[in-house]
Scaffold this motif. Structure first.
Motif, PDB file in Angstrom:
ATOM      1  N   GLU A  89       0.823  -1.201   0.000  1.00 19.61           N
ATOM      2  CA  GLU A  89       0.000   0.000   0.000  1.00 19.61           C
ATOM      3  C   GLU A  89       0.861   1.256   0.000  1.00 19.61           C
ATOM      4  O   GLU A  89       0.521   2.253  -0.652  1.00 19.61           O
ATOM      5  CB  GLU A  89      -0.935  -0.017   1.207  1.00 19.61           C
ATOM      6  CG  GLU A  89      -1.987  -1.114   1.148  1.00 19.61           C
ATOM      7  CD  GLU A  89      -2.945  -1.055   2.315  1.00 19.61           C
ATOM      8  OE1 GLU A  89      -3.124   0.053   2.865  1.00 19.61           O
ATOM      9  OE2 GLU A  89      -3.497  -2.096   2.678  1.00 19.61           O
ATOM     10  N   ARG A 133       2.198   1.793  -3.546  1.00 19.53           N
ATOM     11  CA  ARG A 133       1.156   2.348  -4.415  1.00 19.53           C
ATOM     12  C   ARG A 133       0.904   3.815  -4.103  1.00 19.53           C
ATOM     13  O   ARG A 133       0.702   4.639  -4.999  1.00 19.53           O
ATOM     14  CB  ARG A 133      -0.131   1.543  -4.273  1.00 19.53           C
ATOM     15  CG  ARG A 133      -0.037   0.135  -4.823  1.00 19.53           C
ATOM     16  CD  ARG A 133      -1.312  -0.655  -4.553  1.00 19.53           C
ATOM     17  NE  ARG A 133      -1.194  -2.030  -5.053  1.00 19.53           N
ATOM     18  CZ  ARG A 133      -2.105  -2.968  -4.861  1.00 19.53           C
ATOM     19  NH1 ARG A 133      -3.213  -2.687  -4.186  1.00 19.53           N
ATOM     20  NH2 ARG A 133      -1.933  -4.180  -5.347  1.00 19.53           N
ATOM     21  N   SER A 134       0.931   4.131  -2.817  1.00 18.11           N
ATOM     22  CA  SER A 134       0.694   5.510  -2.410  1.00 18.11           C
ATOM     23  C   SER A 134       1.808   6.422  -2.896  1.00 18.11           C
ATOM     24  O   SER A 134       1.552   7.506  -3.441  1.00 18.11           O
ATOM     25  CB  SER A 134       0.566   5.587  -0.883  1.00 18.11           C
ATOM     26  OG  SER A 134       0.368   6.913  -0.462  1.00 18.11           O
ATOM     27  N   HIS A 159      -0.545  -8.309  -0.063  1.00 17.58           N
ATOM     28  CA  HIS A 159      -1.330  -7.437  -0.924  1.00 17.58           C
ATOM     29  C   HIS A 159      -2.687  -7.191  -0.281  1.00 17.58           C
ATOM     30  O   HIS A 159      -3.211  -8.059   0.435  1.00 17.58           O
ATOM     31  CB  HIS A 159      -1.506  -8.069  -2.306  1.00 17.58           C
ATOM     32  CG  HIS A 159      -0.260  -8.006  -3.129  1.00 17.58           C
ATOM     33  ND1 HIS A 159      -0.069  -7.068  -4.115  1.00 17.58           N
ATOM     34  CD2 HIS A 159       0.880  -8.744  -3.091  1.00 17.58           C
ATOM     35  CE1 HIS A 159       1.122  -7.235  -4.658  1.00 17.58           C
ATOM     36  NE2 HIS A 159       1.722  -8.251  -4.063  1.00 17.58           N
ATOM     37  N   PRO A 160      -3.272  -6.007  -0.468  1.00 16.30           N
ATOM     38  CA  PRO A 160      -4.579  -5.719   0.129  1.00 16.30           C
ATOM     39  C   PRO A 160      -5.597  -6.801  -0.221  1.00 16.30           C
ATOM     40  O   PRO A 160      -5.691  -7.236  -1.366  1.00 16.30           O
ATOM     41  CB  PRO A 160      -4.958  -4.370  -0.506  1.00 16.30           C
ATOM     42  CG  PRO A 160      -3.652  -3.735  -0.836  1.00 16.30           C
ATOM     43  CD  PRO A 160      -2.742  -4.854  -1.235  1.00 16.30           C
TER      44      PRO A 160
END
Length: 398
Positions: free
Chosen positions: A286, A289-290, A329-330
């Motif tokens: 995350e 990605r952010s 992973h989310p």
């Protein structure tokens, strides 16, 4: 008067006519040419000298199709040929004839009788650029009196520009991390463990153009905090412009903020940890990605207000509590099986990534950011980022 304050794609005939009507003289950022450059070696060298002299100093516009006497414009002399072909010819010559390459954009402005060609040369932060056509190996710079060949001391100054910017950028990041860690951020943060993202235009340390404060104060979508669709609070402050994540101003704490400094540097801070069963975790996927999505967005926001590339992107983690990296992973039900190392320091400052322009899309941005993302993953015990498929595609989660 010059045209640099006008985005190239917005220059129209009226702007050209105003240059003539006001007798705007040639300066270090604007030069007029009655006709385009010919095909001889002499013409080629003159063109390369003109564009490299702009790149090596302040940047500027080379305007083809205006007659001038002693640098004073007198009348438009529109180009009547194949303007697309001519622009391609000149851009190709600049690419082949200069080293390193310069940033050059062009526009054919429709006017009565034809077109005026405007070649916009960005100020280079990787100077000096030399002419390599026919082994010329000459350097050119520019002043208000026109182009000139710099002496040894002036060349030395050009050669030291890029390292000086790198040192200033790193020093700025270090000072900001110290202040944030000590509680001296522009807002009171809800979380002590945070992601800090800096986007630093190379022009930041000598920029004198003001920020469009009135425009920013009305715009809740540009420069909004990480993790929010738009800003919930906006504020002009001493350092520049501040966008906040909390709509409840009485609460007096913020999960995230974006500080846009007057020179154009962006500082975006977001609460870091996701806690599961009381375990402080750094959700690496995350965070990757952010970093990637928000770096791209903020570079585009800067470009939108006229703060041009190159940009340095720097990411850092401030970890007050001893936490643990997690590589799930989310949505991964087996998140605990993807645990990495524990944090071993209160601060992780990853290496900077340089962008010559705002990236066209998330894949291009992630590919350029991959060394930084690998460094983040390696801090948690992985060999490299787990956000890329075997074919190199960045997994956005969408």
């Amino acid at each position: 008067m010059a045209l640099l304050h006008i985005p190239l794609n917005q220059i129209e005939e009226q702007h050209i006519l105003e240059l003539v009507a006001t007798r705007a003289p040639e300066t270090n950022i604007i030069e007029y040419k009655r006709e385009t450059y010919g095909n001889s070696l002499r013409d080629d060298l003159e063109f390369l000298a003109d564009v490299s002299s702009l790149a090596n100093t302040s940047g500027g516009d080379l305007i083809i199709g205006i007659a001038a006497t002693q640098g004073i414009p007198e009348a438009p002399v529109p180009f009547t040929g194949d303007f697309d072909g001519e622009i391609n010819r000149l851009e190709s010559r600049a690419r082949a004839g200069l080293q390193p390459r310069i940033s050059l954009e062009s526009r054919a402005v429709p006017v009565q009788g034809g077109h005026i060609l405007v070649l916009r040369v960005a100020r280079s932060y990787n100077p000096p650029h030399r002419i390599i056509r026919e082994n010329s190996n000459r350097f050119w710079a520019r002043s208000t009196a026109g182009k000139y060949e710099p002496n040894v001391d002036q060349l030395r100054e050009l050669f030291t520009l890029a390292p000086r910017i790198a040192d200033q950028t790193r020093e700025f990041r270090t000072n900001r991390l110290i202040r944030i860690a000590s509680g001296d951020a522009p807002v009171t943060l809800m979380h002590k463990d945070v992601l800090v993202l800096h986007v630093v235009p190379f022009s930041a340390f000598d920029r004198d153009a003001p920020l469009p404060m009135a425009e920013l104060e009305r715009d809740y979508t540009s420069f909004h905090p990480i993790g929010s669709r738009q800003s919930q609070g906006l504020k002009i402050n001493f350092d520049g412009f501040l966008a906040m994540s909390n709509g409840d101003r009485a609460a007096n704490v913020e999960r995230a903020y974006v500080q846009l400094f007057r020179g154009g540097i962006v500082e975006a801070v977001d609460g870091l940890y996701v806690r599961a069963s009381g375990q402080p975790l750094i959700p690496v996927v995350e965070v990757e990605r952010s970093i990637t999505a928000n770096a791209m967005r903020l570079m585009r926001d800067l470009s939108g207000i006229g703060v041009a590339a190159p940009y340095a992107v720097l990411a850092s983690l401030l970890t007050v509590e001893r936490g643990r990296f997690n590589f799930a992973h989310p949505g991964d039900g087996a998140w605990y099986d993807r645990m990495g190392s524990y944090t071993d320091r209160p601060q992780y400052a990853f290496g900077e990534v340089i962008f010559d322009s705002a990236p066209a899309g998330i894949q291009a941005c992630a590919e350029r950011m991959r060394p930084l993302l690998n460094q983040l993953a390696q801090s948690g015990g992985m060999a490299g980022s787990v956000s890329f498929r075997d074919d190199g595609t960045f997994m956005t989660g969408r």
